[in-house]
Scaffold this active site. Structure first.
Site, PDB file in Angstrom:
ATOM      1  N   GLY A 142    -132.055 -64.031 -15.105  1.00  0.00           N
ATOM      2  CA  GLY A 142    -132.123 -63.943 -13.833  1.00  0.00           C
ATOM      3  C   GLY A 142    -131.144 -63.563 -13.194  1.00  0.00           C
ATOM      4  O   GLY A 142    -132.089 -63.122 -11.845  1.00  0.00           O
ATOM      5  N   LYS A 198    -140.592 -68.524 -18.811  1.00  0.00           N
ATOM      6  CA  LYS A 198    -140.296 -69.668 -17.714  1.00  0.00           C
ATOM      7  C   LYS A 198    -140.585 -69.563 -16.487  1.00  0.00           C
ATOM      8  O   LYS A 198    -140.778 -69.076 -15.567  1.00  0.00           O
ATOM      9  CB  LYS A 198    -139.027 -68.772 -17.685  1.00  0.00           C
ATOM     10  CG  LYS A 198    -137.503 -68.901 -18.516  1.00  0.00           C
ATOM     11  CD  LYS A 198    -136.144 -68.570 -18.564  1.00  0.00           C
ATOM     12  CE  LYS A 198    -135.240 -69.018 -19.509  1.00  0.00           C
ATOM     13  NZ  LYS A 198    -133.913 -67.885 -19.326  1.00  0.00           N
ATOM     14  N   GLY A 214    -133.573 -61.231 -21.484  1.00  0.00           N
ATOM     15  CA  GLY A 214    -132.953 -62.110 -23.130  1.00  0.00           C
ATOM     16  C   GLY A 214    -133.973 -60.896 -23.640  1.00  0.00           C
ATOM     17  O   GLY A 214    -134.219 -60.046 -24.799  1.00  0.00           O
ATOM     18  N   ARG A 240    -125.887 -58.144 -25.742  1.00  0.00           N
ATOM     19  CA  ARG A 240    -124.577 -58.671 -24.735  1.00  0.00           C
ATOM     20  C   ARG A 240    -123.425 -57.661 -25.631  1.00  0.00           C
ATOM     21  O   ARG A 240    -122.706 -57.775 -24.524  1.00  0.00           O
ATOM     22  CB  ARG A 240    -125.125 -59.358 -24.126  1.00  0.00           C
ATOM     23  CG  ARG A 240    -126.179 -59.869 -23.449  1.00  0.00           C
ATOM     24  CD  ARG A 240    -126.455 -61.349 -23.010  1.00  0.00           C
ATOM     25  NE  ARG A 240    -127.326 -61.064 -22.056  1.00  0.00           N
ATOM     26  CZ  ARG A 240    -127.558 -62.277 -21.480  1.00  0.00           C
ATOM     27  NH1 ARG A 240    -127.161 -63.992 -21.622  1.00  0.00           N
ATOM     28  NH2 ARG A 240    -128.337 -62.562 -20.205  1.00  0.00           N
TER      29      ARG A 240
HETATM   30  C1  3PG Z   1    -129.131 -66.258 -19.401  1.00  0.00           C
HETATM   31  O1  3PG Z   1    -128.837 -65.478 -20.347  1.00  0.00           O
HETATM   32  O2  3PG Z   1    -129.943 -65.706 -18.830  1.00  0.00           O
HETATM   33  C2  3PG Z   1    -127.436 -65.772 -18.720  1.00  0.00           C
HETATM   34  O3  3PG Z   1    -126.291 -65.756 -19.672  1.00  0.00           O
HETATM   35  C3  3PG Z   1    -127.513 -67.126 -17.949  1.00  0.00           C
HETATM   36  O4  3PG Z   1    -127.471 -68.354 -18.612  1.00  0.00           O
HETATM   37  P1  3PG Z   1    -128.668 -69.946 -18.074  1.00  0.00           P
HETATM   38  O5  3PG Z   1    -129.265 -69.856 -17.654  1.00  0.00           O
HETATM   39  O6  3PG Z   1    -127.902 -70.590 -19.600  1.00  0.00           O
HETATM   40  O7  3PG Z   1    -127.372 -70.040 -17.162  1.00  0.00           O
HETATM   41 MG    MG Z   2    -130.706 -67.737 -18.348  1.00  0.00          MG
END
Ligand code: 3PG
Ligand code: MG
Length: 410
Positions: free
Chosen positions: A382, A203, A359, A41
Site C-alpha cells: 500500500g 485487494k 508483500g 521484512r
Molecule cells: C502491509 O503489509 O501492507 C503493511 O504492513 C501495513 O499493514 P496494514 O495494511 O494492515 O495497515
Molecule cells: Mg496493507
C-alpha cells in the site's frame, strides 16, 4: 515528498550513545501458524538496527502484525519475529509482553548499550490505529529518539508511525525507509520512459482507485490477478464464479474510458486458467477470457497472456509491479506470476529499472528464485502504491526536516 528528512546518518555519535531509541519496523510478515513464510521484512530491518547498536544506542523495536480486532491475540504475537530477529542479529532479542507501561519502562531503563528488545504488537491497542495522543505519550515515554524504518506502514497515520514521530525529537528515517523513498519516489518523479505499471492481486477495492493515478504517470498498464474479473465484467463479459467486486464495476469502466481518452493501453489477459474450485487440486483448463464457462473461476492468466505481456513491456525502461497475476501459492496457478517475473528479470539484465512492491509480489519473487535479479524489491505494498499516486506518507511527513531544528509539523 516535500522537504528532505533526516536519516540516522545525520545523527552524531553523541546523540546516539547510551540513548534509548524507539525504532518502528514493519515486521508484518506472512505467517503459517507460528512459522514465518517470508522473512524479507525482518532481514530488511537489520542494517538500521546493526548501525544503531554499533553507535552504542539502546534499541527497542516496535511494529504491528496483522489486523487484530480487539485486544491481544496470540496468533498476532510478535514472538516469531523476535526469535527470527535474535537469529539474524546473533543476540537474544527479548519480547516484552506489552508495548507500553511499567514492564517496558523497566526493561528499557535496565538495558545496556547495544541491547535490542522488541515490544509486543502495537495493534493490541485500538488507540494505535486511532493515533490517540494519550497512547502516543505512553509509547514514546521511555525514549529520547525515534527512528522510523517501517516503509510498509508509512502510509498509515498511526500512533507508532506518525504520532511518536511528532512527539519525540529528533525523529529520523532508518536505512530501509530512506532507500525505499529514494527508489520509489525517484521512479515516480524522474523515471525513465516508457514507464509501465503492473497491478495485480486480490485487494481489488484498495488498488482499483489508484489506477487512475497510475494512468497519468505511466505509459502502459498491465492488470492481473483477482481484479481482472471486475474489468472483464465491466466489459460485459461473463466471468463464471470468479472474484468480482460489483461495487467497482463503474470505477473499472471509468478507468478503461480514461485510458482510451489518454491514448494509453491497459493490457488485460486474453486467456485465463480457470478452475472448478478454489483449491490446489482443482480441475483446471485454459480458456479465452471472453469465454469463461459458468461454474468456473479464473485463478491465473494463461500462456498467451504471458507472451503478450512480453511484447507489451519490451520497450519499457521503468516497470513497477504491485501484486501477483494469479494464486501463485498453488502450483497450478503460479505460471502467470512467474512468467511475468521471468520477463522482468530479462528486462533488468537489458538495463530497465524494475521495482517490485507488495508483500505478495515480493513473496512470489522470492519463491521464483529471481528476487535478486530485480532492480529494487520494495517492502511496501500500500505504501509504494500511495507514493506512486503522489500522496504524502504520514509516517514520512512527520519526521524531522534536514534543514530545520524542529519538525515542521510540531
Ligand atoms: C502491509 O503489509 O501492507 C503493511 O504492513 C501495513 O499493514 P496494514 O495494511 O494492515 O495497515
Ligand atoms: Mg496493507
Amino acid at each position: 515528498m516535500g522537504k528532505e528528512k533526516k536519516t540516522i546518518q545525520d545523527l552524531t555519535e553523541k546523540q546516539l550513545r547510551g540513548k534509548h531509541v524507539l525504532v518502528r519496523c514493519d515486521l508484518n510478515v506472512p505467517l503459517d501458524g507460528k512459522s514465518i513464510t517470508d522473512d524479507t521484512r525482518i532481514r530488511a530491518s537489520i542494517p538500521t538496527i546493526e548501525y544503531l547498536k554499533s553507535k552504542g544506542a539502546i534499541v527497542a523495536i516496535c511494529s504491528h502484525l496483522g489486523r487484530p480486532k480487539s485486544g491481544p491475540e496470540d496468533k498476532f504475537s510478535l514472538a516469531p519475529c523476535a526469535k527470527r530477529m535474535s537469529e539474524l542479529l546473533g543476540q537474544n532479542v527479548p519480547l516484552v509482553s506489552d508495548c507500553i507501561g511499567d514492564e517496558v519502562a523497566k526493561l528499557v531503563a535496565d538495558a545496556k548499550e547495544g541491547d535490542v528488545i522488541m515490544l509486543e504488537n502495537t495493534r493490541f491497542y485500538k488507540e494505535e490505529e486511532e493515533n490517540d495522543p494519550e497512547f502516543v505519550k505512553k509509547l514514546s515515554k521511555p525514549f529520547e529518539i525515534f527512528v522510523n524504518d517501517a516503509f510498509g506502514s508509512a502510509h498509515r497515520a498511526h500512533a507508532s508511525t506518525e504520532g511518536v514521530a511528532k512527539m519525540l525529537f529528533p525523529s529520523v528515517s532508518g536505512f530501509l525507509l530512506a532507500k525505499e523513498l529514494k527508489y520509489l519516489d525517484g521512479a515516480v518523479s524522474n523515471g525513465v520512459k516508457p514507464m509501465a505499471a503492473i497491478v495485480g492481486g486480490s485487494k481489488v477495492s484498495s488498488k482499483i482507485t489508484v489506477l487512475e493515478a497510475l494512468l497519468d504517470k505511466c505509459d502502459k498498464i498491465i492488470i492481473g490477478g483477482g481484479m481482472v474479473f471486475t474489468f472483464l465484467k465491466a466489459k460485459g463479459l461473463s466471468v463464471g464464479t470468479s472474484l468480482v467486486e460489483d461495487d467497482y464495476i463503474d470505477t473499472a469502466k471509468k478507468v478503461l474510458d480514461k485510458a482510451d481518452k489518454l491514448g494509453k493501453t491497459i493490457l488485460l489477459p486474453s486467456d485465463i486458467v480457470v478452475a472448478d474450485k478454489f483449491s490446489a487440486d482443482a480441475k483446471t483448463m485454459i480458456v479465452k477470457s471472453d469465454s469463461i464457462p459458468d461454474g468456473w473461476m479464473g485463478l491465473d492468466n494463461g500462456p498467451e497472456s504471458t507472451k503478450e505481456q512480453k511484447t507489451f513491456l519490451a520497450d519499457c525502461k521503468t516497470i513497477i509491479m504491485n501484486g501477483p497475476m494469479g494464486v501463485f501459492e498453488f502450483e497450478a496457478f503460479n505460471k502467470g506470476t512467474y512468467g511475468l517475473i521471468d520477463i522482468l528479470a530479462d528486462l533488468t539484465k537489458n538495463g530497465s529499472i524494475t521495482i517490485i512492491g507488495g508483500g505478495d509480489s515480493v513473496a512470489a519473487c522470492e519463491k521464483s528464485g529471481k528476487a535478486d535479479q530485480m532492480s529494487h524489491i520494495s517492502t511496501g505494498g500500500g505504501a509504494s502504491l500511495e507514493l506512486l499516486e503522489g500522496k504524502i506518507l504520514p509516517g514520512v511527513a512527520a519526521l524531522t526536516d534536514k534543514t530545520n531544528t524542529v519538525c515542521s509539523i510540531q
